[in-house]
Scaffold this motif. Structure first.
Motif, PDB file in Angstrom:
ATOM      1  N   TYR A  91       6.344   4.455  -6.536  1.00  0.00           N
ATOM      2  CA  TYR A  91       4.744   4.339  -6.345  1.00  0.00           C
ATOM      3  C   TYR A  91       4.296   5.571  -7.249  1.00  0.00           C
ATOM      4  O   TYR A  91       3.208   5.285  -7.076  1.00  0.00           O
ATOM      5  CB  TYR A  91       4.507   4.418  -5.063  1.00  0.00           C
ATOM      6  CG  TYR A  91       4.381   2.026  -3.955  1.00  0.00           C
ATOM      7  CD1 TYR A  91       4.908   1.787  -5.308  1.00  0.00           C
ATOM      8  CD2 TYR A  91       4.345   1.676  -3.312  1.00  0.00           C
ATOM      9  CE1 TYR A  91       5.705  -0.062  -4.493  1.00  0.00           C
ATOM     10  CE2 TYR A  91       3.915   0.966  -2.689  1.00  0.00           C
ATOM     11  CZ  TYR A  91       5.080   0.393  -3.688  1.00  0.00           C
ATOM     12  OH  TYR A  91       4.294  -1.233  -3.111  1.00  0.00           O
ATOM     13  N   LYS A  96      -1.577  12.709  -4.321  1.00  0.00           N
ATOM     14  CA  LYS A  96      -0.343  12.276  -4.909  1.00  0.00           C
ATOM     15  C   LYS A  96       0.524  13.030  -3.678  1.00  0.00           C
ATOM     16  O   LYS A  96       0.225  14.077  -3.410  1.00  0.00           O
ATOM     17  CB  LYS A  96       0.655  11.981  -6.402  1.00  0.00           C
ATOM     18  CG  LYS A  96      -0.522  11.264  -6.743  1.00  0.00           C
ATOM     19  CD  LYS A  96       0.408  11.165  -8.002  1.00  0.00           C
ATOM     20  CE  LYS A  96       0.375   9.002  -8.610  1.00  0.00           C
ATOM     21  NZ  LYS A  96       0.532   9.222 -10.030  1.00  0.00           N
ATOM     22  N   GLY A 150      -5.520  11.735   4.662  1.00  0.00           N
ATOM     23  CA  GLY A 150      -4.733  11.242   5.988  1.00  0.00           C
ATOM     24  C   GLY A 150      -4.489  11.980   7.188  1.00  0.00           C
ATOM     25  O   GLY A 150      -4.924  11.054   8.032  1.00  0.00           O
ATOM     26  N   TRP A 208      -4.340   9.752   0.111  1.00  0.00           N
ATOM     27  CA  TRP A 208      -4.601   8.668  -1.256  1.00  0.00           C
ATOM     28  C   TRP A 208      -5.255   8.910  -2.383  1.00  0.00           C
ATOM     29  O   TRP A 208      -5.126   8.456  -3.253  1.00  0.00           O
ATOM     30  CB  TRP A 208      -4.757   7.600  -0.654  1.00  0.00           C
ATOM     31  CG  TRP A 208      -5.039   6.924  -0.323  1.00  0.00           C
ATOM     32  CD1 TRP A 208      -6.585   6.223  -0.505  1.00  0.00           C
ATOM     33  CD2 TRP A 208      -6.418   7.112   1.190  1.00  0.00           C
ATOM     34  NE1 TRP A 208      -7.993   6.030   0.645  1.00  0.00           N
ATOM     35  CE2 TRP A 208      -6.963   6.556   1.417  1.00  0.00           C
ATOM     36  CE3 TRP A 208      -5.183   7.232   2.497  1.00  0.00           C
ATOM     37  CZ2 TRP A 208      -7.929   6.297   2.606  1.00  0.00           C
ATOM     38  CZ3 TRP A 208      -5.573   7.086   3.981  1.00  0.00           C
ATOM     39  CH2 TRP A 208      -7.118   6.543   4.010  1.00  0.00           C
ATOM     40  N   THR A 225      -5.554   9.566  -8.577  1.00  0.00           N
ATOM     41  CA  THR A 225      -5.198   8.495  -8.169  1.00  0.00           C
ATOM     42  C   THR A 225      -6.728   7.645  -8.112  1.00  0.00           C
ATOM     43  O   THR A 225      -7.537   8.143  -8.061  1.00  0.00           O
ATOM     44  CB  THR A 225      -4.391   8.081  -7.059  1.00  0.00           C
ATOM     45  OG1 THR A 225      -5.843   9.564  -5.512  1.00  0.00           O
ATOM     46  CG2 THR A 225      -2.873   8.942  -7.050  1.00  0.00           C
ATOM     47  N   LEU A 247       0.578  -0.908   0.107  1.00  0.00           N
ATOM     48  CA  LEU A 247       0.200  -0.117  -0.592  1.00  0.00           C
ATOM     49  C   LEU A 247       0.961   1.713  -0.516  1.00  0.00           C
ATOM     50  O   LEU A 247      -0.085   2.223   0.051  1.00  0.00           O
ATOM     51  CB  LEU A 247      -0.983  -0.208   1.322  1.00  0.00           C
ATOM     52  CG  LEU A 247      -1.823  -0.553   1.310  1.00  0.00           C
ATOM     53  CD1 LEU A 247      -2.743  -0.901   2.510  1.00  0.00           C
ATOM     54  CD2 LEU A 247      -3.124  -0.972  -0.409  1.00  0.00           C
ATOM     55  N   MET A 248       2.022   0.983   0.428  1.00  0.00           N
ATOM     56  CA  MET A 248       3.150   2.328   0.489  1.00  0.00           C
ATOM     57  C   MET A 248       4.492   2.402   0.846  1.00  0.00           C
ATOM     58  O   MET A 248       4.806   0.927   0.524  1.00  0.00           O
ATOM     59  CB  MET A 248       2.810   3.222   1.790  1.00  0.00           C
ATOM     60  CG  MET A 248       2.746   2.855   2.965  1.00  0.00           C
ATOM     61  SD  MET A 248       4.760   3.501   3.817  1.00  0.00           S
ATOM     62  CE  MET A 248       4.246   3.327   5.646  1.00  0.00           C
ATOM     63  N   TYR A 302      -5.244   0.047   5.270  1.00  0.00           N
ATOM     64  CA  TYR A 302      -4.630   2.065   4.894  1.00  0.00           C
ATOM     65  C   TYR A 302      -3.789   2.052   6.434  1.00  0.00           C
ATOM     66  O   TYR A 302      -3.130   2.183   6.381  1.00  0.00           O
ATOM     67  CB  TYR A 302      -5.647   2.120   4.882  1.00  0.00           C
ATOM     68  CG  TYR A 302      -5.652   2.446   2.925  1.00  0.00           C
ATOM     69  CD1 TYR A 302      -4.758   3.194   2.077  1.00  0.00           C
ATOM     70  CD2 TYR A 302      -6.449   1.968   3.004  1.00  0.00           C
ATOM     71  CE1 TYR A 302      -4.819   2.985   0.848  1.00  0.00           C
ATOM     72  CE2 TYR A 302      -6.740   1.800   1.399  1.00  0.00           C
ATOM     73  CZ  TYR A 302      -5.435   2.752   0.252  1.00  0.00           C
ATOM     74  OH  TYR A 302      -5.247   2.392  -0.838  1.00  0.00           O
ATOM     75  N   ILE A 354       4.698   9.574   3.304  1.00  0.00           N
ATOM     76  CA  ILE A 354       3.985   8.211   3.550  1.00  0.00           C
ATOM     77  C   ILE A 354       3.531   8.198   1.894  1.00  0.00           C
ATOM     78  O   ILE A 354       2.737   9.411   1.679  1.00  0.00           O
ATOM     79  CB  ILE A 354       3.248   7.660   3.970  1.00  0.00           C
ATOM     80  CG1 ILE A 354       2.848   7.027   5.144  1.00  0.00           C
ATOM     81  CG2 ILE A 354       2.345   6.396   3.405  1.00  0.00           C
ATOM     82  CD1 ILE A 354       1.963   6.836   6.388  1.00  0.00           C
ATOM     83  N   SER A 355       4.020   7.848   0.746  1.00  0.00           N
ATOM     84  CA  SER A 355       3.681   7.447  -0.702  1.00  0.00           C
ATOM     85  C   SER A 355       2.977   6.041  -0.744  1.00  0.00           C
ATOM     86  O   SER A 355       3.269   5.641  -1.119  1.00  0.00           O
ATOM     87  CB  SER A 355       5.380   7.883  -1.680  1.00  0.00           C
ATOM     88  OG  SER A 355       4.715   7.524  -2.565  1.00  0.00           O
ATOM     89  N   TRP A 356       1.242   6.532  -1.316  1.00  0.00           N
ATOM     90  CA  TRP A 356       0.437   5.570  -1.669  1.00  0.00           C
ATOM     91  C   TRP A 356       0.293   4.992  -2.764  1.00  0.00           C
ATOM     92  O   TRP A 356       0.855   5.811  -3.570  1.00  0.00           O
ATOM     93  CB  TRP A 356      -1.172   6.428  -1.380  1.00  0.00           C
ATOM     94  CG  TRP A 356      -0.875   6.519  -0.064  1.00  0.00           C
ATOM     95  CD1 TRP A 356      -1.228   8.206   0.708  1.00  0.00           C
ATOM     96  CD2 TRP A 356      -1.439   5.983   1.155  1.00  0.00           C
ATOM     97  NE1 TRP A 356      -1.402   7.893   2.409  1.00  0.00           N
ATOM     98  CE2 TRP A 356      -1.397   6.975   2.792  1.00  0.00           C
ATOM     99  CE3 TRP A 356      -1.342   4.541   1.946  1.00  0.00           C
ATOM    100  CZ2 TRP A 356      -1.111   6.293   3.750  1.00  0.00           C
ATOM    101  CZ3 TRP A 356      -1.763   3.716   3.519  1.00  0.00           C
ATOM    102  CH2 TRP A 356      -1.653   5.160   4.015  1.00  0.00           C
ATOM    103  N   GLY A 362      -0.099   1.611   7.047  1.00  0.00           N
ATOM    104  CA  GLY A 362      -0.017   2.898   6.239  1.00  0.00           C
ATOM    105  C   GLY A 362       0.709   3.027   8.220  1.00  0.00           C
ATOM    106  O   GLY A 362       2.118   3.121   7.625  1.00  0.00           O
TER     107      GLY A 362
END
Length: 592
Positions: free
Chosen positions: A582, A256, A328, A253, A433, A229-230, A299, A282-284, A303
């Motif tokens: 990602y 970005k 988030g 998410w 996304t 996921l991330m 998540y 965190i980069s989803w 996450g």
């Protein structure tokens, strides 16, 4: 060859190029339409049938009150006559019918008698149409809001500025270019239709105007961990010492993370690193059908909880400062409540929330898209694909500001035949996304539709009941005055649900520009007040206005929860350089 002949040849070459673009785009469009027809892919959101039913309910309420209908018609007639008299008055050219409406700034709207009357009549009709919705009694609030919203959309669409024959700026440019601007506009329109396989995919910025990792998201760092996921990014320090407690950023998410790292001057991440924070972000993942069954619980666990475990392993620190933006931030609040239920809330030293909804009783015009029927429609589409296409969310958000984000660009691209201006914020806005089907359904139903997060124990995540009142860590709650996605009064009510001390800050501008407001920008200002009364308007009247960006205020606040200075931490070799892979995955281009 003389200069005139060369000019004619150049003009002919440009026109030939536009016709070639039109032919190629038309072929792409027909191919896409045939593919969609073969696949049975005719999904539309918003659903025209739902809109029609709302108007039917409004019409039935309207005819039940004939006296009010007659009074409305009489008022329309009187005001139309007044508008015509105003046009004929000697000083009509100097009188602007609406000095704040940027659509009619071109002098041609006031110098030409026909256009002057046309635009005055249009503005009058638009106002009257909206008042007709407001005047009807017996409508439920959701239907009234839907009808008013789509009436405004229709009024915006029918503006004479949106038609080549009635827009003086378009006519002027067509003459200047010998008609080439209209051909370029037609090519642009067909290319955008082809991009959406028959549904219009209006592009604010050319897809090759920027490159993530080259022009955007350039703050140095490393991907130090990833799961399905991330990816977790640790950024390289720019000072010899840093605050003891790291900063974990949980971005939305729905978009970005690089909204927080657009470029060197506007990057909140780069700025936070410069303030001496060890920043983890965190980069989803941009999900496909393989993640259809991913839950909101996942998540949370994969996450912020997974990120906290990695940060503790890498830095040795048992506490972190946390920051969540939009959804988030909603996930961050759920995480803090979940930790409190496990007796582990001491893992977090502070929490910052950017434009975050926790109480969903006031979500502004987004509520137009939230009801049982429309959620079922989305669920049916998600069940077929496994995810909600990012473009659908983009369309909904654009409709909230249609004149700025739709018609302004449609006129520029399709009528004036101009190329879009490279703008990093709008490039990010179009870098959509997708949402996993199961997660998105849970999110829409339990939070937006049923507003259950505000009720202690009404929701469970990863086996633990959620109670926002159990969150006792210090919190910094930033909202923005013109936010159309997370209206500040709604975020204010959510801030009051937390059990610990809350510093509520109201910045200027909107959901993005009010957040990405560097300390040297000198823009917008912000409001502060120590108390949180139940009425947000009472808070607003008592709040003191401060000049400039809120960033320095947050820097001072978070430093009080960040611990002592320690030697700077360089990220390990990790998996790959920031911004990672990602964030580079783009959603499917169509809107079907």
């Amino acid at each position: 060859m003389n200069r005139e002949a060369q000019t004619n040849d150049n003009n002919a070459a440009r026109l030939a190029l536009q016709w070639q673009r039109i032919a190629v785009a038309a072929n792409r469009l027909s191919t896409g339409l045939l593919r969609r027809q073969a696949e049975g892919d005719h999904f539309l959101f918003p659903d025209p049938q739902q809109i029609a039913q709302a108007y039917w309910r409004w019409g039935m309420a309207l005819v039940k009150d004939p006296a009010r209908l007659m009074a409305t018609q009489q008022r329309w007639t009187a005001e139309a006559l007044g508008a015509w008299q105003q046009v004929l008055s000697p000083d009509s050219v100097s009188e602007a019918s609406d000095a704040t409406d940027r659509r009619f700034k071109h002098p041609g709207w006031h110098e030409n008698l026909t256009l002057d009357f046309m635009h005055r009549g249009y503005l009058l009709a638009a106002r009257q149409a909206l008042s007709a919705v407001d005047d009807v009694e017996g409508l439920d609030p959701h239907t009234r809001q839907m009808v008013r919203f789509y009436t405004r959309q229709l009024a915006d669409a029918l503006s004479p500025t949106n038609f080549a024959a009635t827009n003086p700026a378009v006519l002027e440019r067509a003459v200047e270019t010998g008609g080439e601007s209209l051909l370029r506009g037609l090519a642009n329109l067909l290319e955008d239709l082809a991009e959406g396989d028959g549904q219009l995919r209006l592009r604010h910025v050319a897809p090759d105007a920027f490159e993530v990792g080259r022009d955007l998201a350039t703050t140095p760092g490393r991907v130090v961990y990833q799961n399905r996921l991330m990816q977790l990014i640790q950024y390289s320090p720019t000072s010899e010492t840093v605050h003891q407690r790291p900063l974990l950023v949980v971005p939305p998410w729905i978009n970005k993370f690089y909204i927080l790292d657009l470029n060197e001057k506007k990057s909140f991440i780069r700025w936070a690193v410069a303030q001496g924070h060890t920043v983890f972000v965190i980069s989803w993942v941009n999900p496909g059908p393989e993640l259809a069954d991913t839950r909101f619980d996942d998540y949370l666990a994969e996450g912020p909880i997974a990120a906290m475990d990695v940060i503790r392993e890498l830095t040795g620190e048992t506490q972190v400062n946390t920051l969540g933006y939009c959804i988030g931030g909603t996930l961050l609040a759920c995480t803090l409540s979940w930790l409190a239920a496990r007796g582990e809330q001491e893992r977090v030293s502070s929490a910052t929330f950017f434009t975050t909804l926790l109480d969903f009783s006031d979500v502004g015009e987004l509520s137009v898209f939230i009801d049982q029927d429309q959620i079922q429609l989305l669920e049916a589409q998600m069940a077929r694909k496994g995810y909600l296409q990012g473009a659908h969310l983009g369309q909904a958000f654009n409709l909230l500001q249609a004149n700025d984000l739709i018609w302004n660009y449609a006129i520029n691209s399709y009528l004036l035949g101009r190329d879009s201006v490279p703008f990093d914020l709008l490039y990010w806005n179009g870098d959509n996304t997708c949402m996993p089907a199961r997660m998105q359904s849970w999110y829409l139903r339990h939070l937006y539709l049923e507003n259950r997060l505000r009720v202690p124990g009404a929701l469970q995540l990863a086996g633990r009941p959620l109670d926002l009142g159990s969150i006792n860590v210090p919190a910094y709650f930033l909202s923005t005055a013109a936010d159309h996605i997370a209206p500040w009064r709604g975020t204010y009510h959510g801030a009051r649900l937390l059990g610990g001390p809350v510093r509520f800050v109201l910045g200027g501008s909107g959901h993005v520009a009010g957040v990405i407001n560097p300390e040297d920008s000198g823009k917008y200002g912000y409001r502060l007040h120590d108390q949180l009364p139940s009425d947000p308007d009472r808070w607003f009247r008592a709040a003191q206005e401060q000049p400039g960006s809120w960033w320095p205020d947050w820097r001072h606040w978070v430093a009080g929860h960040a611990g002592e200075q320690v030697p700077a931490r360089t990220p390990p070799a990790g998996l790959e350089p920031a911004p990672g892979s990602y964030v580079r995955v783009r959603a499917p281009s169509g809107v079907g």
